[in-house]
Design a protein around this motif. Structure first.
Motif, PDB file in Angstrom:
ATOM      1  N   ARG A 212      60.474  35.291  93.730  1.00 20.65           N
ATOM      2  CA  ARG A 212      60.195  35.292  95.161  1.00 20.65           C
ATOM      3  C   ARG A 212      61.440  34.969  95.971  1.00 20.65           C
ATOM      4  NH1 ARG A 212      55.048  32.097  97.084  1.00 20.65           N
ATOM      5  NH2 ARG A 212      55.934  30.416  95.840  1.00 20.65           N
ATOM      6  N   GLY A 213      62.272  34.073  95.446  1.00 19.75           N
ATOM      7  CA  GLY A 213      63.493  33.732  96.157  1.00 19.75           C
ATOM      8  C   GLY A 213      64.390  34.933  96.358  1.00 19.75           C
ATOM      9  N   ARG A 258      62.122  30.679 103.369  1.00 16.49           N
ATOM     10  CA  ARG A 258      61.189  30.889 102.256  1.00 16.49           C
ATOM     11  C   ARG A 258      61.942  31.089 100.947  1.00 16.49           C
ATOM     12  NH1 ARG A 258      56.150  29.658 101.928  1.00 16.49           N
ATOM     13  NH2 ARG A 258      55.689  31.504 100.674  1.00 16.49           N
ATOM     14  N   ALA A 259      63.076  31.807 101.016  1.00 14.30           N
ATOM     15  CA  ALA A 259      63.869  32.033  99.808  1.00 14.30           C
ATOM     16  C   ALA A 259      64.399  30.723  99.256  1.00 14.30           C
ATOM     17  CB  ALA A 259      65.015  32.995 100.112  1.00 14.30           C
ATOM     18  N   VAL A 260      64.949  29.905 100.128  1.00 12.61           N
ATOM     19  CA  VAL A 260      65.490  28.624  99.691  1.00 12.61           C
ATOM     20  C   VAL A 260      64.379  27.717  99.176  1.00 12.61           C
ATOM     21  CG1 VAL A 260      66.633  26.536 100.501  1.00 12.61           C
ATOM     22  CG2 VAL A 260      67.497  28.771 101.191  1.00 12.61           C
ATOM     23  N   PHE A 261      63.248  27.717  99.850  1.00 14.40           N
ATOM     24  CA  PHE A 261      62.114  26.899  99.419  1.00 14.40           C
ATOM     25  C   PHE A 261      61.662  27.302  98.016  1.00 14.40           C
ATOM     26  CE2 PHE A 261      57.605  26.000  99.028  1.00 14.40           C
ATOM     27  CZ  PHE A 261      57.531  24.685  99.450  1.00 14.40           C
ATOM     28  N   GLU A 263      63.396  28.824  95.683  1.00 17.80           N
ATOM     29  CA  GLU A 263      64.415  28.558  94.671  1.00 17.80           C
ATOM     30  C   GLU A 263      64.609  27.072  94.394  1.00 17.80           C
ATOM     31  OE1 GLU A 263      66.083  30.612  92.689  1.00 17.80           O
ATOM     32  OE2 GLU A 263      64.804  32.176  93.472  1.00 17.80           O
ATOM     33  N   VAL A 264      64.317  26.234  95.391  1.00 17.25           N
ATOM     34  CA  VAL A 264      64.600  24.801  95.235  1.00 17.25           C
ATOM     35  C   VAL A 264      63.352  24.009  94.889  1.00 17.25           C
ATOM     36  CG1 VAL A 264      65.400  22.739  96.409  1.00 17.25           C
ATOM     37  CG2 VAL A 264      66.616  24.879  96.702  1.00 17.25           C
ATOM     38  N   LEU A 265      62.382  23.991  95.790  1.00 14.98           N
ATOM     39  CA  LEU A 265      61.237  23.097  95.615  1.00 14.98           C
ATOM     40  C   LEU A 265      60.325  23.538  94.490  1.00 14.98           C
ATOM     41  CD1 LEU A 265      60.279  22.139  99.259  1.00 14.98           C
ATOM     42  CD2 LEU A 265      61.773  20.992  97.647  1.00 14.98           C
ATOM     43  N   GLN A 266      60.280  24.833  94.199  1.00 12.66           N
ATOM     44  CA  GLN A 266      59.397  25.297  93.136  1.00 12.66           C
ATOM     45  C   GLN A 266      60.121  25.442  91.811  1.00 12.66           C
ATOM     46  OE1 GLN A 266      57.429  28.809  94.482  1.00 12.66           O
ATOM     47  NE2 GLN A 266      56.470  27.791  96.208  1.00 12.66           N
ATOM     48  N   VAL A 290      69.132  24.918  89.222  1.00  9.48           N
ATOM     49  CA  VAL A 290      68.105  24.776  90.248  1.00  9.48           C
ATOM     50  C   VAL A 290      67.058  23.771  89.801  1.00  9.48           C
ATOM     51  CG1 VAL A 290      66.205  25.977  91.369  1.00  9.48           C
ATOM     52  CG2 VAL A 290      68.441  27.033  91.282  1.00  9.48           C
ATOM     53  N   ALA A 291      66.798  23.727  88.492  1.00  6.71           N
ATOM     54  CA  ALA A 291      65.797  22.792  87.985  1.00  6.71           C
ATOM     55  C   ALA A 291      66.202  21.351  88.219  1.00  6.71           C
ATOM     56  CB  ALA A 291      65.580  23.025  86.492  1.00  6.71           C
TER      57      ALA A 291
END
Length: 729
Positions: A212-213, A258-261, A263-266, A290-291
């Motif tokens: 999605r990112g 949304r892309a950053v969200f 890639e980062v939070l999920q 990213v993890a």
């Protein structure tokens, strides 16, 4: 089979958004904006509102990455984040110098307003192009990230100095009524070209790695380019092209956020093994780093391993990365689908809390057996996906057995011992091109075949499985109507006393008289019935039919022994078993002493406390209970003294191996154990006189097998009962 309504894929929704925005831009370029008023009192405040929202989103992009940053940060995210801060700061300057707004800085020339605007858009285009050009695996340390932030803030400060202190150095960019100057148009075309290139590069990345990112980032670049096209149509601060351009810019920042969200939070839910264990995941270097971006989230998910697992959608995204890496490096990928049996029973017996506790422990055990390069995902309540990179066929099989072993160890919901098992399907990446969903489907087909073969089995995918699965689905459809159409029949195999050769019992064995396929053995349809839930109805039919037949033979004076009926694990675990058996006995007129229920060893070991209660209720009813295939299941002797049993049946595998010393010793031990506990010992699969002699010498009580009789039809058995039973030598 259930019909699922599939939602519109995220990539298709974003593509549709870009197409719609492009169509609106074409309409504006063709002059349809003239259909709306060229000036309107609500254009300036709308312009300001859109600009303010864009500033907020830009600052949020920076805040999300900065808050989540750990020791390493993907370079693309670092560039986008630091640039978003500078763009937001420059946007504030632009917002405060819009001359048509109340409270604007009146002394600031129009060139200064344009300078803020042009600087912010130029920096955004450079950041998107840079993120597209940077390799996904490229990362930087947190100190370098901070330097990037300081550098972009310096650029923003330089922009403020130029716009507010050296405005005479800023060339004019707008001519009233005519629109943008030639130099400004050239600059806008350069920005549009940069955004188009960035969008194409990011789109290619999204096709290779469909996260999605990546999709949102490609959309952000495309919409930013469309925003630039609208800016080239600019004729005044209050025309529709200006409003559309700012609206598109807001949508671009929304996609970027949304892309950053994503890639980062999920990231911790996409890479649970790395997030929970603090190790590097091998799905990609970018994913590994990213993890680490969200340690707080990772710690929370480590406390709740079930919530940490990605779903099927996430697993497919990660599998796409693994396949891409395997193709680039001439590597291999294996996908395992684990189907865990018995979880539904735990939920029904111990409630959702007990079921969740077992699931948590199960996930923890599976995660502990996986390496840093492995991915664990949850596909359903009792189905899990494992992706292993650099895995040969033998390595995947070894992993599957290790996972089965850790599931096989007892669980203890509410302090009770419960045993589970796992069937595993394995698919290894073929040499020909293969999409992630195709490889996962192969593993699912293999898992279905593993469940059909036997409990706790593992199976590799082969092309022939697709045909067998279709046949299985057809059989399941026909099986649902077989009872009402009277297609099931019973055969009976005698059980004989070793001491005097008399027939002391018979076992009822179900067969399916299929109108097309002929007479089908239980191994062909029982696994399907168990998985589909039809086994309950079939078990009840066998029980009633066998009791009715035995009662008729007793009424004719032909038979005084016991008739034995096999109970499936599902039937045994259903509440009210004693009541159903009592109803079948009452309906047939058979005395409880004339019925023996055969239960496999693994069935009673699924839940020892519950099994003990059920067996006591059967003992109170007056029926006999035998343990079928003794010694081939869990072989735990502690339950024998706790359970009210009557018979131990020695499995045919031990009888076949009695020719060697080890096999003979096992049979002697089982017979001795049975007699010491006051149980009868029955040997199955007896086919030779030598086997009969050995069993007789070692005081086995009864035999059953081809030596005396194969399974026969009730009419044949009635004729056999009328004759004198031949003595055994």
């Amino acid at each position: 089979m259930r019909k699922l309504v599939r939602p519109i894929p995220g990539g298709l929704r974003l593509t549709s958004l870009c197409v719609l925005l492009a169509a609106l831009t074409v309409g504006l370029a063709l002059g349809y904006a003239g259909m709306l008023p060229s000036t309107s009192p609500w254009y300036p405040p709308l312009h300001a509102a859109l600009e303010a929202c864009s500033i907020v989103l830009a600052l949020l992009v920076f805040a999300v990455v900065t808050h989540a940053a750990g020791k390493r940060v993907p370079a693309g995210l670092a560039l986008l984040s630091s640039s978003a801060l500078a763009v937001g700061l420059l946007g504030i300057g632009h917002l405060l110098t819009i001359p048509v707004l109340p409270g604007a800085l009146a002394s600031v020339p129009a060139a200064s307003t344009a300078a803020f605007w042009v600087g912010a858009r130029g920096l955004a285009a450079l950041a998107l192009l840079g993120a597209a050009l940077l390799p996904a695996a490229c990362t930087i340390g947190v100190r370098s990230y901070r330097l990037w932030v300081v550098g972009t803030c310096g650029l923003a400060a330089w922009g403020y100095w130029l716009a507010l202190g050296q405005s005479d150095l800023v060339p004019p960019s707008f001519v009233s009524v005519e629109g943008l100057t030639a130099s400004r148009l050239a600059f806008e075309y350069v920005l549009i070209g940069m955004n188009v290139v960035a969008a194409l590069l990011l789109l290619l990345r999204a096709r290779r790695v469909p996260t999605r990112g990546n999709r949102y980032l490609a959309t952000a670049a495309a919409v930013t380019g469309l925003s630039g096209i609208n800016f080239t149509l600019y004729l005044g601060p209050d025309d529709l092209s200006n409003i559309a351009a700012h609206l598109y810019k807001l949508l671009a920042f929304l996609c970027l956020h949304r892309a950053v969200f994503a890639e980062v939070l999920q990231a911790p839910t996409r890479y649970p093994v790395a997030a929970q264990q603090g190790r590097r995941t091998g799905l990609s270097s970018a994913a590994r780093d990213v993890a680490r971006l969200q340690p707080a989230v990772a710690r929370r998910l480590a406390q709740d391993p079930l919530a940490a697992l990605p779903d099927r959608h996430r697993a497919l995204e990660m599998l796409g990365e693994a396949i891409e890496a395997a193709h680039c490096n001439a590597g291999a990928v294996a996908v395992l689908v684990l189907d865990i049996d018995g979880l539904r029973k735990i939920n029904s017996h111990y409630g959702w809390t007990g079921g969740e506790d077992v699931l948590h422990e199960c996930v923890a055990r599976l995660s502990a057996r996986l390496g840093a390069d492995d991915l664990l995902a949850r596909q359903g309540n009792n189905e899990f996906i494992v992706v292993r990179r650099h895995s040969s066929r033998d390595n995947a099989a070894a992993l599957a057995r290790a996972l089965q072993d850790c599931v096989r160890r007892p669980f203890a919901p509410a302090g009770n011992h419960v045993f589970l098992s796992a069937s595993v399907g394995i698919a290894v990446l073929p040499t020909e091109p293969c999409q992630p969903d195709q490889l996962l489907q192969m593993a699912q087909l293999a898992s279905a075949c593993a469940r059909t073969d036997a409990p706790a089995h593992l199976c590799f995918y082969s092309a022939s499985m697709e045909g067998s699965i279709r046949e299985r689905i057809d059989l399941e459809t026909m099986l649902s109507h077989a009872i009402e159409r009277g297609q099931f029949v019973l055969q009976y195999q005698p059980r004989v006393s070793v001491k005097n050769g008399s027939m002391v019992g018979v076992e009822a064995l179900v067969r399916w008289r299929h109108p097309v396929l002929g007479l089908l053995a239980p191994a062909r349809f029982i696994p399907i019935a168990e998985e589909s839930g039809l086994i309950n109805e079939l078990d009840l039919w066998v029980l009633r039919e066998a009791c009715t037949r035995a009662a008729a033979w007793r009424a004719q004076g032909l038979f005084r022994g016991r008739i034995s009926v096999n109970l499936s694990a599902r039937q045994f675990q259903q509440p009210g078993l004693a009541q159903r058996i009592r109803a079948a006995l009452d309906a047939s007129g058979l005395a409880p002493a004339g019925l023996e229920l055969e239960i496999t060893e693994s069935t009673v070991m699924q839940d020892t406390e519950e099994a003990a209660d059920v067996l006591r209720s059967l003992r109170e009813l007056g029926v006999s209970v035998s343990i079928d295939d003794f010694g081939t299941g869990y072989s735990s002797l502690s339950y024998l003294k706790r359970f009210p049993l009557d018979v131990l049946k020695i499995d045919r595998a031990f009888v076949n191996d009695m020719g060697d010393e080890a096999g003979a010793a096992i049979i002697r031990a089982i017979i001795t154990l049975a007699h010491s506990l006051g149980l009868a010992a029955v040997a199955e699969g007896v086919e030779t006189a030598e086997q009969v002699a050995f069993l007789k010498e070692n005081d086995c009580d009864q035999i059953q097998g081809y030596y005396f009789s194969r399974p026969i039809w009730p009419e044949q058995l009635a004729g056999l009962l009328m004759k004198e039973t031949p003595a055994l030598c």
